[in-house]
Design an enzyme around this catalytic site. Structure first.
Site, PDB file in Angstrom:
ATOM      1  N   ARG A 138      10.429  -1.257  -5.077  1.00  0.00           N
ATOM      2  CA  ARG A 138       9.209  -1.229  -5.900  1.00  0.00           C
ATOM      3  C   ARG A 138       9.171   0.125  -6.624  1.00  0.00           C
ATOM      4  O   ARG A 138       9.313   1.170  -5.980  1.00  0.00           O
ATOM      5  CB  ARG A 138       7.953  -1.399  -5.026  1.00  0.00           C
ATOM      6  CG  ARG A 138       7.906  -2.757  -4.329  1.00  0.00           C
ATOM      7  CD  ARG A 138       6.543  -3.041  -3.752  1.00  0.00           C
ATOM      8  NE  ARG A 138       5.586  -3.369  -4.786  1.00  0.00           N
ATOM      9  CZ  ARG A 138       4.274  -3.479  -4.561  1.00  0.00           C
ATOM     10  NH1 ARG A 138       3.781  -3.264  -3.362  1.00  0.00           N
ATOM     11  NH2 ARG A 138       3.464  -3.815  -5.547  1.00  0.00           N
ATOM     12  N   ASP A 151      -1.354   4.856  -6.449  1.00  0.00           N
ATOM     13  CA  ASP A 151       0.073   4.692  -6.158  1.00  0.00           C
ATOM     14  C   ASP A 151       0.908   5.840  -6.699  1.00  0.00           C
ATOM     15  O   ASP A 151       2.004   6.098  -6.214  1.00  0.00           O
ATOM     16  CB  ASP A 151       0.588   3.373  -6.727  1.00  0.00           C
ATOM     17  CG  ASP A 151       0.109   2.228  -5.863  1.00  0.00           C
ATOM     18  OD1 ASP A 151      -1.049   1.806  -6.036  1.00  0.00           O
ATOM     19  OD2 ASP A 151       0.870   1.799  -4.982  1.00  0.00           O
ATOM     20  N   GLY A 183       0.881  -1.169   0.000  1.00  0.00           N
ATOM     21  CA  GLY A 183       0.000   0.000   0.000  1.00  0.00           C
ATOM     22  C   GLY A 183       0.916   1.215   0.000  1.00  0.00           C
ATOM     23  O   GLY A 183       1.851   1.282   0.822  1.00  0.00           O
ATOM     24  N   ALA A 184       0.674   2.144  -0.942  1.00  0.00           N
ATOM     25  CA  ALA A 184       1.638   3.222  -1.158  1.00  0.00           C
ATOM     26  C   ALA A 184       2.028   3.975   0.133  1.00  0.00           C
ATOM     27  O   ALA A 184       3.218   4.080   0.447  1.00  0.00           O
ATOM     28  CB  ALA A 184       1.100   4.176  -2.228  1.00  0.00           C
ATOM     29  N   ASN A 188      -2.831   2.679 -10.229  1.00  0.00           N
ATOM     30  CA  ASN A 188      -3.276   1.903  -9.063  1.00  0.00           C
ATOM     31  C   ASN A 188      -3.212   0.430  -9.449  1.00  0.00           C
ATOM     32  O   ASN A 188      -2.858   0.079 -10.589  1.00  0.00           O
ATOM     33  CB  ASN A 188      -4.690   2.316  -8.650  1.00  0.00           C
ATOM     34  CG  ASN A 188      -5.076   1.761  -7.286  1.00  0.00           C
ATOM     35  OD1 ASN A 188      -4.319   1.878  -6.322  1.00  0.00           O
ATOM     36  ND2 ASN A 188      -6.227   1.119  -7.187  1.00  0.00           N
ATOM     37  N   LYS A 189      -3.558  -0.435  -8.529  1.00  0.00           N
ATOM     38  CA  LYS A 189      -3.453  -1.877  -8.735  1.00  0.00           C
ATOM     39  C   LYS A 189      -4.027  -2.314 -10.076  1.00  0.00           C
ATOM     40  O   LYS A 189      -5.063  -1.806 -10.505  1.00  0.00           O
ATOM     41  CB  LYS A 189      -4.180  -2.573  -7.585  1.00  0.00           C
ATOM     42  CG  LYS A 189      -4.183  -4.070  -7.592  1.00  0.00           C
ATOM     43  CD  LYS A 189      -2.822  -4.703  -7.743  1.00  0.00           C
ATOM     44  CE  LYS A 189      -1.800  -4.225  -6.738  1.00  0.00           C
ATOM     45  NZ  LYS A 189      -0.426  -4.661  -7.095  1.00  0.00           N
TER      46      LYS A 189
HETATM   47  O1  MRU Z   1       0.810  -3.925  -4.778  1.00  0.00           O
HETATM   48  P1  MRU Z   1       0.130  -3.214  -3.649  1.00  0.00           P
HETATM   49  O2  MRU Z   1      -0.716  -4.124  -2.822  1.00  0.00           O
HETATM   50  O3  MRU Z   1       1.098  -2.407  -2.830  1.00  0.00           O
HETATM   51  O4  MRU Z   1      -0.844  -2.195  -4.369  1.00  0.00           O
HETATM   52  C1  MRU Z   1      -1.565  -1.305  -3.570  1.00  0.00           C
HETATM   53  C2  MRU Z   1      -2.551  -0.479  -4.289  1.00  0.00           C
HETATM   54  O5  MRU Z   1      -2.672  -0.522  -5.480  1.00  0.00           O
HETATM   55  C3  MRU Z   1      -3.339   0.487  -3.439  1.00  0.00           C
HETATM   56  O6  MRU Z   1      -4.589   0.719  -3.992  1.00  0.00           O
HETATM   57  C4  MRU Z   1      -2.578   1.813  -3.349  1.00  0.00           C
HETATM   58  O7  MRU Z   1      -1.270   1.602  -2.928  1.00  0.00           O
HETATM   59  C5  MRU Z   1      -3.248   2.772  -2.447  1.00  0.00           C
HETATM   60  S1  MRU Z   1      -3.128   2.323  -0.747  1.00  0.00           S
HETATM   61  C6  MRU Z   1      -3.856   3.564   0.122  1.00  0.00           C
END
Ligand code: MRU
Length: 354
Positions: free
Chosen positions: A98, A246, A56-57, A256-257
């Protein structure tokens, strides 16, 4: 503590009591087990971020802030030049874990500015300032998430159905979360929502984390496979889509994801508002558009094997496993930040905001 607060105030990332470690909840073990990891070395911190034990960012940024502080403490020298050289090495190493979430580099840059801004001070004092800065990064995130939750809640009505993708709750941030924050806040105030959580292939953040957080907080949540979003929208069960981000480019394109942009395209088709929620630390004006955002590519095994009892694809089959995608700004109804809800044209609203 009541179950709602247990989730909204979960201690997912913190500095160890001795200041020599970062303590994180291992998110890869949830929902089955709540286990804490004590990270002391550069490799342990890097691996925890790379393997999504902490993810999560905003949470990645907080972990990196504490992480570089812990590593800075371990540099055994009083000489500023030597100290800074080693600090840079650690910084670059953690930053490479990352590439897409801007919060990682953002938090590390903030920490580096502390070192660069106090060249004339003894290393011991610089360490004290670094500790203050990493604690501040987390404190500020708590405040930003709370404010985002308030603004996000202003977009919802009691009884609404909300579709979300991946996990942007307290586990991904510091407190409350971004995209899920308004739902927890609404629950605190007696509102009821029906949430559809996309399972989020291939790493199942929606199934493992979002449904866990919401259910524990007593919020009505229905888990769906990613390819079911269209049907629940068509059925009229979704009044808004709330997702995290992100990295947001200067024109409002938002990474985003993987799968988020598909949700946005469906939402447009069904005339459902699509909101991106995130703190200012996730906005990157150095990226003019989404084209400038580097997308993380991950191992094929995550698609073919992970979470299955046995491999579910021929071992030699080619896989394409991008961890994120970019939602075009034209599909985004609003970007909910700690200072308000930004509207198109985003080039203007984002510039004014920052
Ligand atoms: O690969 P991840 O699980 O780190 O991806 C996270 C996301 O895509 C979240 O939606 C994003 O980081 C926002 S968290 C507030």
């Amino acid at each position: 503590m009541d179950p709602l607060k247990q989730i909204t105030h979960i201690d997912n990332v913190k500095l160890g009591e001795d200041g020599a470690s970062v303590v994180v909840i291992d998110q890869t073990r949830l929902p089955g087990a709540t286990e804490y990891l004590v990270l002391c070395t550069a490799k342990e911190i890097y691996d925890a971020i790379y393997e999504l034990k902490v993810r999560g960012a905003p949470a990645i940024g907080i972990c990196a802030g504490y992480g570089i502080y812990v590593l800075a403490r371990s540099i055994a020298t009083e000489d500023y030049g030597l100290f800074y050289r080693k600090f840079r090495e650690y910084k670059e190493y953690l930053d490479s874990a990352r590439p897409t979430a801007v919060n990682l580099g953002w938090a590390l840059n903030r920490m580096e500015q502390v070192v660069l801004g106090h060249k004339d001070r003894p290393v011991k004092e610089i360490l004290g300032l670094l500790e203050q800065e990493c604690r501040l990064i987390q404190q500020e995130d708590m405040e930003m998430c709370r404010a985002i939750s308030e603004y996000g809640l202003s977009l919802l009505c009691d009884g609404d159905g909300i579709l979300t993708h991946c996990n942007a709750g307290p586990l991904a941030t510091s407190r409350y979360g971004t995209a899920l924050g308004p739902l927890f806040l609404g629950k605190e105030r007696g509102m009821e929502f029906h949430v559809f959580a996309d399972e989020t292939r291939p790493l199942l953040q929606g199934a493992r984390l979002t449904s866990y957080e919401l259910q524990k907080a007593g919020i009505d949540v229905t888990l769906i496979c990613d390819n079911m979003a269209s049907l629940v929208m068509k059925n009229g069960w979704v009044q808004a889509c709330f997702v995290g981000c992100d990295r947001v480019a200067a024109n409002g394109d938002a990474a985003n994801k993987i799968g988020t942009s598909g949700v946005a395209i469906l939402a447009k088709y069904y005339n459902i508002p699509f909101y991106v929620l995130g703190p200012s630390s996730t906005i990157d004006l150095n990226c003019k558009t989404g084209e400038d955002i580097r997308i993380e590519l991950r191992k094929p095994e995550e698609i073919k094997e992970k979470f299955y009892q046995q491999p579910m694809a021929p071992p030699e089959v080619k896989c394409y496993n991008p961890a994120f995608d970019v939602t075009d700004h034209s599909l985004i109804t609003g970007i909910v930040t700690e200072k308000g809800i930004l509207k198109p044209p985003y080039t203007e609203s984002l510039r004014k905001f920052l």
